[in-house]
Scaffold this motif. Structure first.
Motif, short mmCIF file in Angstrom:
data_model
loop_
_atom_site.label_atom_id
_atom_site.label_comp_id
_atom_site.label_asym_id
_atom_site.label_seq_id
_atom_site.Cartn_x
_atom_site.Cartn_y
_atom_site.Cartn_z
N LEU A 149 3.42 -14.53 30.94
CA LEU A 149 2.11 -14.67 31.56
C LEU A 149 1.73 -13.44 32.37
O LEU A 149 0.58 -13.02 32.36
CB LEU A 149 2.09 -15.90 32.46
N ASP A 150 2.74 -12.80 33.07
CA ASP A 150 2.39 -11.69 33.96
C ASP A 150 3.28 -10.49 33.79
O ASP A 150 3.37 -9.63 34.66
CB ASP A 150 2.46 -12.16 35.41
N SER A 151 4.02 -10.38 32.64
CA SER A 151 4.90 -9.21 32.45
C SER A 151 4.97 -8.83 30.97
O SER A 151 4.76 -9.66 30.08
CB SER A 151 6.31 -9.54 32.99
N LYS A 201 5.61 -5.93 35.75
CA LYS A 201 5.40 -7.27 36.28
C LYS A 201 4.07 -7.34 37.01
O LYS A 201 3.40 -6.34 37.22
CB LYS A 201 6.54 -7.65 37.24
N ASN A 202 3.73 -8.58 37.40
CA ASN A 202 2.50 -8.84 38.13
C ASN A 202 1.26 -8.46 37.34
O ASN A 202 0.27 -7.93 37.87
CB ASN A 202 2.51 -8.13 39.49
N LEU A 203 1.32 -8.68 36.05
CA LEU A 203 0.16 -8.41 35.19
C LEU A 203 -0.70 -9.66 35.11
O LEU A 203 -0.26 -10.77 35.39
CB LEU A 203 0.62 -8.00 33.79
N ASN A 204 -1.91 -9.51 34.70
CA ASN A 204 -2.81 -10.64 34.52
C ASN A 204 -2.46 -11.36 33.21
O ASN A 204 -2.14 -10.74 32.20
CB ASN A 204 -4.27 -10.18 34.45
N GLU A 214 -0.80 -0.95 22.48
CA GLU A 214 -1.53 -2.02 23.16
C GLU A 214 -0.72 -3.31 23.04
O GLU A 214 -0.02 -3.53 22.04
CB GLU A 214 -2.92 -2.20 22.54
N ALA A 215 -0.86 -4.19 24.07
CA ALA A 215 -0.17 -5.48 24.07
C ALA A 215 -0.95 -6.46 24.93
O ALA A 215 -1.76 -6.06 25.78
CB ALA A 215 1.25 -5.35 24.58
N VAL A 216 -0.70 -7.79 24.75
CA VAL A 216 -1.43 -8.85 25.45
C VAL A 216 -0.41 -9.77 26.13
O VAL A 216 0.61 -10.14 25.53
CB VAL A 216 -2.30 -9.65 24.47
#
Length: 1168
Positions: free
Chosen positions: A931-933, A982-985, A1009-1011
């Motif tokens: 979710l955030d990394s 870490k701490n990604l949206n 690129e990555a999601v």
């Protein structure tokens, strides 16, 4: 009363001359109507000199008219000819014509004589001319024995004809036994008397069948003389002599001719060479339009001769040895000819009149009168008649004064006889022209309205227009004496009805005629002059405008005759087309537009052109050793003037069948002086040239073999080059057969060592192109000359050329080799030149071998070392090594190169290149998304080009509209290959930029690129929405995008495969390498690179882009601008202009260097 005559005479335009002549004919044609009493008039009679064919019946004509009809009688030889007593003679009923039947019995000679016919009625008697009847004669030649004639070459000769006297005289010509006419010329010709004249004889005049023929046209018979034999002895011709006349004899002669005849004057001369005849008239000039020359100017003819042609005529015979002249005095006499012949006279009782008879001649003729065939002196007296020389005057005539009068004008050369009657009548007017005659006339032309009339006394004539019109006046109209009304310029308003009124004291008569004026026929578009080439098609146009009430007929003529009956000629309305044009089609084409009233025409000339016909009759004269004169007769120029002639020659001895250009001459020339070479068997041919092209070649001339001579020239392209270290190979371009000038062509080959003490050495060799001198020192200069010779002698002294004996490998290596590293990919090498004597050949340049090695391993494992080569042409002492790998250890050596090969290598020199920027990391993968990394894994750069100091990672989010968010910059230690962010949206796309760094700077970056993963709560909500990935339009769009990307990848791959070029300057600028600055002018520009392993040069077409940009994938320095293979070159200032090659050399190895990173160039080649 008299007919109103024409007004006062005016000057007439030329166009009315024909009209006046026509009216004159009408006036003279006025006759008494046959229903009225009138004396006889002779209408037809046989000629005065009547030569008859003895094989046919004799017909003597005599026709006359009169009222009452006349009776006929004949005299023969001045006495009455009683035809009733001769059963062979009959007279045609109602006529005086006699027919003598000699075909059944009798002879023509019996009826030979002078005949005269008399036609008589109650009003008088008319007589014919004296008709002299003679049968034609065609007698045979008298038998004679003709001796053969023998004479020497060059003598003159006259062969007599002397034909028998015939009636009329025969036509003479000479032929042989085969009935072929004998050729005539200025030398041989036939005289007016029929004799055959030879000014001088030639051997070809020898023959046994000179036959004179006489053709009698009246009886259509030909008589021949016995053949004459002539033999000309072919000895040396007589000495040349001036002219003398064969005919006429002496210096002067006389000639008499009658007026109106053809005057023929003849002069034939003999001499050697053949004389030429000229004519002049003393104290005068020859009449231009009536003078003709016949028989090669030996006969002068003047037609329609008159008294003014009398005088002295001089003929001049001239040749190279002199001239002679003869004077002919010409006198022109004249038989009588009419000045004014008497005309029929119609008078009414009590009127006056006259008959006039005037004639001229030389001598002047005597005039005598007869009345009704009887001399007027013994004729019955008439008180109303008075004779005054050539005029008979009548006064107060009565009916008994009617008679026929004859006027006879005669001199010693002939006579004239004319009948004219006086008819006394009292008759009221009558109009002889048909009533209501319709006249149609073209506007602006004269209109002639006839009013033929008769009456006695002579009526007066008046003309009226319309029913109530007044008499027409002379100011607009012309009233002619014969009653004709002339409207000089008829206009549209001239249309109408005209009335002719004739009046005399006995009455009046009138007649109506009608006049219509029509529009003229005009050609509004005329055919135009055309020039066409043979075989093409031509068209002529003729547009006509005419009066619509008239029928128009358009006719095409060629040269005033009918068109050829040929399917190639097509007439369509107003066009004439000629297809497949031939030479015979040239000429004048006339369009004739006809109506019943007028005719107009227009012509155009068709010129058929083509390339000229070939010249012919080639002849060689003035044959000398080195020149000859060629003459020819031009062929038809086909209506396009010949501009020049091209002369070609064939050498049948050396190059049979091959025609070469000799010279060109003007189209006005028919001869050319040609320069020749010795010992050539020449034939010549000529071609004519005009504006359309070149003719076919003429037939070849006769062959002409020139004498042999020594050669004019020596061999060319003489060289001296050794093929081995101990020889000298002398070569030259041999002379061809044409240049040999004679048989036995050889060469004298001479050589001398330059700066030596020896004498010239020489050898004579056959017709070859090479000679090898053995045992020479290595690479020594020699003086060389090659001289041609043949059986006649030597060519001029040849020029001396410089050559060298064979080369050997250089013995010494370049010394003092120094290396200056410019930057991480470029080094400069310097060396001292090798002494020239130790090169032992022509210096080709210097060659640098360089390769990548590991520290301390120069002597290990050399077998697997890949060496590259750069060659610098000329006497260079420095050069640039491009395309080096940064942070690498290199070794090199230098060798000198000559024409034989390479010399020994210099000691190896080693150098190191400084650090450079690294290549992009080998890979970058995004794993374990949450979710955030996100976790990143990568492989280090394949070419670090130094010691890695750290990695730089930059990333930023991408929203749903593809807008980029804030950029985050992160430094990562160089020893890491994995990193977690870490701490990604959550559920957010990120773009990553990743590159490595050395002390030299940052390298190329790699992107990805990555999601992050989706929140489960929101995922449940999204599941209730439509999944866009399942929509058909989205799937189609993605497929199209994928296809476009695939095509772009293929194009890029193909461009890489072609060996694209990589500008070093742009690469350095892109990496911002502080060591690599723009190269100065004295650093030179780089050549092109190639891998020596497969020896395939890179494409030369690629060059550094003008905007000095470098694509990011061009990670390797390019050698494109440095050189190709071993032939790479540098300028004298050290800049590279040669070629680069990567060449593997197997050398002894020390240690294991198989894991050595490949060079940038080889990495590119291995990729390709």
């Amino acid at each position: 009363m008299q007919l109103k005559i024409m007004p006062k005479k005016k000057r007439l335009p030329a166009g009315r001359v024909a009209l006046i002549l026509f009216l004159c004919q009408m006036i003279s044609a006025l006759e008494v109507p046959l229903d009225l009493v009138q004396p006889p008039t002779i209408t037809q009679q046989s000629p005065k000199d009547y030569i008859i064919d003895p094989r046919e019946n004799i017909v003597i004509q005599c026709e006359a008219k009169g009222k009452p009809p006349p009776s006929f009688s004949w005299t023969r030889n001045g006495t009455h000819f009683d035809i009733d007593k001769d059963p062979l003679v009959t007279m045609k009923p109602g006529s005086g014509t006699l027919t003598i039947n000699i075909m059944s019995e009798g002879k023509a000679e019996t009826y030979e004589g002078v005949y005269q016919c008399t036609a008589r009625n109650e009003r008088g008697a008319a007589i014919s001319n004296n008709i002299v009847v003679r049968p034609s004669r065609s007698p045979l030649w008298t038998k004679e024995k003709l001796e053969p004639i023998t004479l020497r070459n060059g003598q003159s000769l006259v062969l007599p004809c002397r034909p028998p006297l015939g009636l009329p005289p025969p036509i003479i010509f000479w032929m042989d036994n085969s009935f072929q006419r004998l050729p005539q010329s200025e030398r041989v010709s036939q005289g007016l008397n029929g004799d055959l004249y030879f000014s001088n004889v030639l051997p070809e005049d020898t023959r046994e069948d000179y036959i004179c023929y006489a053709r009698f046209n009246h009886t259509q018979t030909i008589q021949q003389k016995q053949p004459i034999s002539v033999k000309v002895i072919s000895a040396k011709p007589n000495r040349e002599r001036p002219p003398t006349f064969l005919t006429p004899e002496g210096n002067t002669s006389n000639k008499e001719e009658l007026r109106g005849n053809v005057l023929s004057l003849e002069c034939i001369a003999e001499g050697l060479p053949t004389p030429v005849i000229y004519w002049i008239k003393e104290d005068g000039t020859l009449p231009t339009n009536r003078t003709f020359y016949r028989n090669f100017k030996k006969t002068l003819q003047i037609i329609q001769v008159s008294e003014a042609d009398s005088g002295n005529y001089q003929c001049i015979a001239k040749n190279a040895l002199g001239a002679i002249h003869h004077t002919i005095s010409v006198t022109v006499k004249a038989a009588p000819y009419w000045i004014l012949a008497p005309q029929n006279l119609v008078l009414s009782p009590g009127e006056d009149g006259s008959l006039i008879c005037r004639a001229n001649g030389n001598p002047k003729p005597r005039i005598s009168w007869l009345s009704n065939g009887v001399p007027i002196e013994i004729a019955p007296d008439d008180p109303s008649r008075k004779i005054d020389g050539d005029t008979i005057i009548f006064s107060n005539v009565q009916e008994r004064s009617s008679a026929v009068y004859q006027c006879n004008a005669s001199n010693e050369y002939g006579y004239l006889l004319a009948n004219a009657f006086v008819n006394v009548l009292a008759e009221p007017p009558r109009i002889l022209t048909s009533a209501n005659t319709l006249y149609q006339v073209i506007a602006n032309r004269p209109a002639l309205l006839d009013c033929a009339f008769f009456g006695s006394p002579l009526p007066t004539i008046e003309w009226f227009k319309g029913a109530k019109g007044s008499a027409l006046r002379d100011d607009i109209y012309v009233l002619h004496e014969n009653g004709t009304l002339e409207i000089p310029v008829a206009q549209k308003d001239s249309t109408g009805t005209y009335t002719c009124v004739a009046r005399n004291k006995l009455g009046m008569a009138k007649n109506e005629v009608h006049l219509e004026i029509k529009d003229p026929t005009r050609i509004i578009k005329q055919p135009e002059y055309a020039v066409v080439q043979r075989g093409s098609t031509v068209s002529f146009e003729c547009k006509v405008k005419h009066d619509h009430t008239l029928t128009l007929t358009i006719t095409w003529l060629k040269d005033n005759g009918e068109l050829p009956s040929d399917g190639r000629f097509t007439v369509d309305k107003d066009h004439l087309e000629v297809a497949d044009v031939r030479d015979s089609d040239g000429g004048a084409y006339t369009c004739v537009a006809n109506t019943t009233l007028d005719m107009v025409s227009a012509s155009a000339v068709l010129s058929v052109v083509d390339v000229p016909n070939p010249p012919f009759d080639l002849e060689l004269t003035d044959q000398l050793d080195k020149s000859v004169q060629l003459s020819w007769t031009p062929g038809d120029d086909n209506n396009s003037p010949i501009t020049k002639f091209i002369i070609e020659y064939e050498d049948a001895m050396h190059e049979a069948g091959l025609w070469r250009h000799q010279t060109e001459v003007s189209g006005m020339q028919t001869t050319a002086q040609l320069k020749l070479s010795p010992y050539v068997n020449y034939s010549f041919r000529v071609m004519a040239v005009n504006s359309l092209g070149r003719s076919l070649p003429s037939e070849p001339s006769e062959q002409y073999l020139t004498k042999a001579a020594e050669p004019d020239t020596n061999p060319t392209a003489v060289e001296g080059l050794g093929s081995e270290p101990d020889n000298l190979v002398i070569t030259w371009k041999p002379l061809n057969g044409f240049e040999s000038n004679g048989p036995g062509l050889q060469y004298k080959v001479s050589w001398l060592q330059k700066d030596g003490d020896d004498e010239w050495a020489s050898v004579v060799v056959a017709n070859v192109s090479k000679y090898i001198v053995s045992g020479t020192p290595t690479f020594v200069p020699y003086l060389i000359k090659v001289q041609a010779l043949n059986d006649v002698g030597f060519a001029p002294e040849p020029a001396v050329v410089m050559g060298h004996s064979g080369e050997d490998l250089p013995m010494v290596a370049p010394g003092n080799v120094r290396v200056n590293v410019v930057n991480s990919t470029l080094a400069e090498v310097h060396w001292d030149p090798v002494p020239l004597k130790s090169i032992r050949g022509h210096l080709q340049g210097y060659r640098i071998y360089y390769w990548k090695a590991q520290e301390g391993s120069l002597k290990r494992n050399r077998r697997h070392i890949e060496k590259k080569i750069l060659t610098f042409q000329g006497n260079k002492t420095h050069g640039m090594l491009p395309g080096l790998e940064p942070f690498s250890h290199y070794a090199l050596n230098v060798r000198v190169v000559n024409g034989k090969g390479e010399g020994p290598a210099s000691p190896d020199r080693v150098f190191n290149t400084p650090e450079g920027v690294p290549s992009a990391p080998s890979s970058l993968k995004i794993i374990n998304p949450t979710l955030d990394s996100l976790t990143l894994e990568w492989d280090p750069p394949s070419r670090p080009n130094g010691i890695l100091t750290e990695y730089t990672l930059k990333y930023q989010p991408i929203n749903s509209t593809h807008e980029l968010g804030p950029l985050v910059d992160l430094k990562i230690p160089a020893n890491k290959t994995r990193w977690t962010l870490k701490n990604l949206n959550f559920s957010t796309r990120y773009k990553f930029y990743f590159y490595a760094q050395t002390a030299a700077g940052s390298g190329s970056q790699i992107t990805e690129e990555a999601v992050t993963t989706v929140d489960e709560g929101k995922l449940a909500m999204a599941s209730r929405q439509v999944d866009i990935a399942t929509q058909g339009w989205f799937i189609g769009l993605m497929c199209a995008v994928a296809l476009l990307i695939l095509i772009l990848l293929i194009v890029c791959f193909i461009r890489r495969n072609k060996g694209g070029k990589y500008p070093v300057k742009e690469k350095e600028d892109a990496h911002a390498d502080p060591e690599i600055q723009p190269m100065k002018e004295d650093d030179g520009t780089f050549g092109e690179y190639s891998d020596a392993e497969d020896h395939k040069p890179l494409k030369k077409g690629s060059r550094t882009p003008s905007d000095r940009t470098v694509k990011k994938e061009d990670s390797d320095d390019s050698l494109v601008d440095y050189g190709e293979g071993v032939n790479g070159q540098f300028n004298e200032d050290g800049s590279f202009i040669g070629q680069y090659s990567g060449k593997k050399e197997k050398e002894p190895a020390e240690g294991n260097e198989s894991s050595e990173a490949p060079s940038p160039v080889n990495a590119m080649n291995s990729f390709v």
